[in-house]
Design an enzyme around this catalytic site. Structure first.
Site, PDB file in Angstrom:
ATOM      1  N   SER A  36       1.446  -3.813   7.494  1.00  0.00           N
ATOM      2  CA  SER A  36       0.377  -2.278   6.510  1.00  0.00           C
ATOM      3  C   SER A  36      -0.645  -1.900   7.027  1.00  0.00           C
ATOM      4  CB  SER A  36       0.762  -2.739   5.159  1.00  0.00           C
ATOM      5  OG  SER A  36      -0.062  -2.042   4.390  1.00  0.00           O
TER       6      SER A  36
ATOM      7  N   LYS B   8       4.471  -0.185   7.789  1.00  0.00           N
ATOM      8  CA  LYS B   8       4.224   1.162   6.785  1.00  0.00           C
ATOM      9  C   LYS B   8       2.776   1.550   7.012  1.00  0.00           C
ATOM     10  CE  LYS B   8       2.802  -1.119   2.909  1.00  0.00           C
ATOM     11  NZ  LYS B   8       2.929  -1.666   1.338  1.00  0.00           N
ATOM     12  N   LEU B   9       2.561   3.224   6.517  1.00  0.00           N
ATOM     13  CA  LEU B   9       1.443   3.952   6.596  1.00  0.00           C
ATOM     14  C   LEU B   9       1.428   4.007   5.130  1.00  0.00           C
ATOM     15  CD1 LEU B   9       3.108   6.444   9.577  1.00  0.00           C
ATOM     16  CD2 LEU B   9       1.535   4.249   9.913  1.00  0.00           C
ATOM     17  N   LYS B  10      -0.185   3.301   4.824  1.00  0.00           N
ATOM     18  CA  LYS B  10      -0.456   3.968   3.751  1.00  0.00           C
ATOM     19  C   LYS B  10      -0.712   5.601   4.062  1.00  0.00           C
ATOM     20  CE  LYS B  10      -1.662   0.271   1.760  1.00  0.00           C
ATOM     21  NZ  LYS B  10      -0.611  -0.088  -0.469  1.00  0.00           N
TER      22      LYS B  10
ATOM     23  N   ASP C  37       3.755   4.172   1.875  1.00  0.00           N
ATOM     24  CA  ASP C  37       3.051   3.222   0.659  1.00  0.00           C
ATOM     25  C   ASP C  37       2.207   4.391   0.265  1.00  0.00           C
ATOM     26  OD1 ASP C  37       2.610   2.190  -1.572  1.00  0.00           O
ATOM     27  OD2 ASP C  37       1.618  -0.112  -0.325  1.00  0.00           O
TER      28      ASP C  37
ATOM     29  N   ASN D  61       1.001   4.059  -3.282  1.00  0.00           N
ATOM     30  CA  ASN D  61       0.014   3.042  -4.532  1.00  0.00           C
ATOM     31  C   ASN D  61      -0.374   4.622  -5.706  1.00  0.00           C
ATOM     32  OD1 ASN D  61      -1.071   2.204  -1.845  1.00  0.00           O
ATOM     33  ND2 ASN D  61      -0.326   0.787  -3.853  1.00  0.00           N
TER      34      ASN D  61
ATOM     35  N   GLU E   5       7.184   3.837  -0.324  1.00  0.00           N
ATOM     36  CA  GLU E   5       6.892   2.795  -1.731  1.00  0.00           C
ATOM     37  C   GLU E   5       5.981   3.344  -2.426  1.00  0.00           C
ATOM     38  OE1 GLU E   5       6.061  -0.498   0.076  1.00  0.00           O
ATOM     39  OE2 GLU E   5       4.555  -1.349  -1.247  1.00  0.00           O
TER      40      GLU E   5
ATOM     41  N   ASP F 297       6.571  -1.249  -6.384  1.00  0.00           N
ATOM     42  CA  ASP F 297       5.808  -2.376  -5.876  1.00  0.00           C
ATOM     43  C   ASP F 297       5.039  -2.077  -7.320  1.00  0.00           C
ATOM     44  OD1 ASP F 297       3.781  -3.992  -4.966  1.00  0.00           O
ATOM     45  OD2 ASP F 297       3.023  -2.324  -3.550  1.00  0.00           O
TER      46      ASP F 297
ATOM     47  N   LYS G 103       6.032  -9.416  -4.965  1.00  0.00           N
ATOM     48  CA  LYS G 103       4.659  -9.598  -5.361  1.00  0.00           C
ATOM     49  C   LYS G 103       4.435 -10.927  -5.837  1.00  0.00           C
ATOM     50  CE  LYS G 103       2.187  -5.747  -2.727  1.00  0.00           C
ATOM     51  NZ  LYS G 103       1.242  -4.848  -3.276  1.00  0.00           N
TER      52      LYS G 103
ATOM     53  N   GLY H 298       2.233  -8.121  -0.143  1.00  0.00           N
ATOM     54  CA  GLY H 298       0.888  -8.463   0.436  1.00  0.00           C
ATOM     55  C   GLY H 298       0.083  -8.061  -0.082  1.00  0.00           C
TER      56      GLY H 298
HETATM   57  O1  SMG Z   1      -1.295  -7.989   2.556  1.00  0.00           O
HETATM   58  O2  SMG Z   1      -0.883  -7.092   4.516  1.00  0.00           O
HETATM   59  C1  SMG Z   1      -1.265  -6.403   3.388  1.00  0.00           C
HETATM   60  C2  SMG Z   1      -0.877  -5.715   2.487  1.00  0.00           C
HETATM   61  C3  SMG Z   1       0.033  -5.100   2.139  1.00  0.00           C
HETATM   62  O3  SMG Z   1      -0.261  -2.756   1.507  1.00  0.00           O
HETATM   63  C4  SMG Z   1      -0.531  -3.684   1.617  1.00  0.00           C
HETATM   64  N1  SMG Z   1      -0.109  -3.683   0.157  1.00  0.00           N
HETATM   65  O4  SMG Z   1       0.132  -1.259  -2.310  1.00  0.00           O
HETATM   66  O5  SMG Z   1       0.997  -2.500  -1.209  1.00  0.00           O
HETATM   67  C5  SMG Z   1       0.158  -2.365  -1.294  1.00  0.00           C
HETATM   68  C6  SMG Z   1      -0.848  -2.748  -0.988  1.00  0.00           C
HETATM   69  C7  SMG Z   1      -1.693  -3.350  -1.901  1.00  0.00           C
HETATM   70  C8  SMG Z   1      -3.103  -3.905  -1.198  1.00  0.00           C
HETATM   71  S1  SMG Z   1      -4.364  -3.803  -2.236  1.00  0.00           S
HETATM   72  C9  SMG Z   1      -5.610  -4.323  -2.136  1.00  0.00           C
HETATM   73 MG    MG Z   2       2.127  -1.326  -1.864  1.00  0.00          MG
END
Ligand code: SMG
Ligand code: MG
Length: 368
Positions: A135, A161-163, A188, A190, A213, A238, A262, A290
């Site tokens: 990610s 995965k790109l935020k 993703d 969020n 996501e 998620d 998760k 994660g």
């Molecule tokens: O654990 O590599 C990892 C991060 C994966 O992107 C990731 N997690 O929304 O999926 C998600 C984010 C939440 C973590 S924010 C601290």
């Molecule tokens: Mg996520």
């Protein structure tokens, strides 16, 4: 019969090798609670996925600490023969799923260590190695993003995965797609968008993504269903999925076609297996998310990701993607971008004492 002798709570902090920016903020370090359960037969470790602020979810470290110290741990210590499956409803506490998950993990670890059985075997794992994705946080510039992705691909990660966030989405994803036409790619958000932004997702829909996501609010399944009807790309939820019941509701509504599992978000490994079971029954692929875990939580994620319904690569990256020095022996990416599922008793890993001491900010032992 298991007698819990004491529970120790510990707040730890570890610097991240690179800041991790999402639509709700930037993390420069990993701060989390570790739980250590001492029973008459063994000790067990658990890691809480909450962070310092209530952003990803309403839970955060100080709140989780109090939920554990003042409610969950006293109820556990008062129980004559507490079982991991009791943690969900321990002391009649509602919510606080991340705190409960950490306690359940520690209790499971202790029990399985006493039996000499691995967590993966206990959960029903069918794989010895799991494929790993990475990610990638929101980068300072488009060039930096492409460079970071190239670096991770060179390391062997099999999915990227790109935020994204409003304003830093279509152009960036298009650039990454242009540089790496064949890479399994996802985004993703969020929960940073609303249905009014459907145009962004319609543009992303052209880029051959594996999934999108959590595009919309964590509380809005109906709007996710509306968006999913307009897109060919599967939506993955998620934040919206806090339990197996949520997963059933989301799938029944057509709010997603993939689920990110998760263990911490759903209240523990046992509920995570139930989410996996819902996905399998409904023909919905699941994968292991994660929360930037240390080696303790990472071991649990790998055991979970080895279940048969986890058919997509997880955000289960190697220790080196997060930390210069992990709390446990480092997890490393091996052949074909896969990582080995721990096989030792319980989690199969434990913190290295000197590293643990160096990362510890606060400890409280709660005896029986
Ligand atoms: O654990 O590599 C990892 C991060 C994966 O992107 C990731 N997690 O929304 O999926 C998600 C984010 C939440 C973590 S924010 C601290
Ligand atoms: Mg996520």
């Amino acid at each position: 019969m298991t007698r819990v002798v004491a529970v120790e709570l510990r707040l730890v902090g570890l610097p991240l090798v690179r800041p991790f920016r999402t639509s709700f903020g930037e993390e420069r370090e990993k701060e989390c609670i570790l739980v250590r359960v001492e029973t008459d037969r063994a000790e067990g470790w658990g890691e809480c996925v909450a962070g310092p602020r209530p952003d990803f979810s309403g839970e955060f470290n100080e709140a989780a600490w109090l939920a554990l110290r003042d409610h969950l741990v006293p109820a556990l210590l008062a129980a004559p023969d507490p079982r991991p499956e009791d943690v969900r409803s321990l002391g009649g506490v509602r919510g606080n799923r991340m705190a409960k998950a950490a306690l359940e993990m520690a209790l499971l670890d202790a029990e399985l260590r006493a039996e000499g059985r691995s967590l993966a075997a206990f959960l029903g794992a069918t794989k010895e190695r799991v494929p790993c994705g990475v990610s990638v946080g929101i980068a300072g510039s488009l060039e930096e993003l492409v460079e970071q992705v190239a670096g991770y691909l060179a390391e062997g990660y099999v999915r990227v995965k790109l935020k994204i966030e409003p304003g830093l989405d279509v152009e960036r994803v298009r650039a990454v797609r242009g540089s790496f036409p064949d890479v399994p790619l996802s985004v993703d958000a969020n929960a940073a968008y609303t249905l009014a932004d459907a145009g962004v997702f319609e543009a992303l829909d052209e880029l051959g993504l594996l999934m999108i996501e959590q595009p919309l609010s964590h509380e809005d399944l109906v709007d996710h269903a509306e968006l999913q009807r307009r897109l060919a790309t599967p939506i993955c939820l998620d934040e919206s999925i806090r339990s197996a019941a949520d997963a059933r509701a989301a799938i029944a509504l057509g709010a997603c076609r993939i689920v990110n599992v998760k263990q911490g978000r759903v209240g523990g490994l046992l509920e995570a297996v139930r989410v996996h079971d819902v996905g399998r029954r409904e023909g919905v692929p699941v994968w292991c998310g994660g929360m930037l875990e240390t080696g303790i939580g990472r071991a649990a994620n790998l055991a979970l990701a080895a279940l048969p319904g986890f058919t997509l690569p997880g955000d289960t990256s190697a220790s080196g993607r997060y930390f210069a020095e992990d709390l446990t022996e480092p997890f490393v990416l091996g052949e074909g971008g896969t990582m080995a599922v721990p096989t030792g008793p319980g989690l199969g890993v434990e913190p290295r004492p000197e590293r643990l001491a160096a990362c510890t900010r606060r400890v409280e032992r709660i005896p029986r």
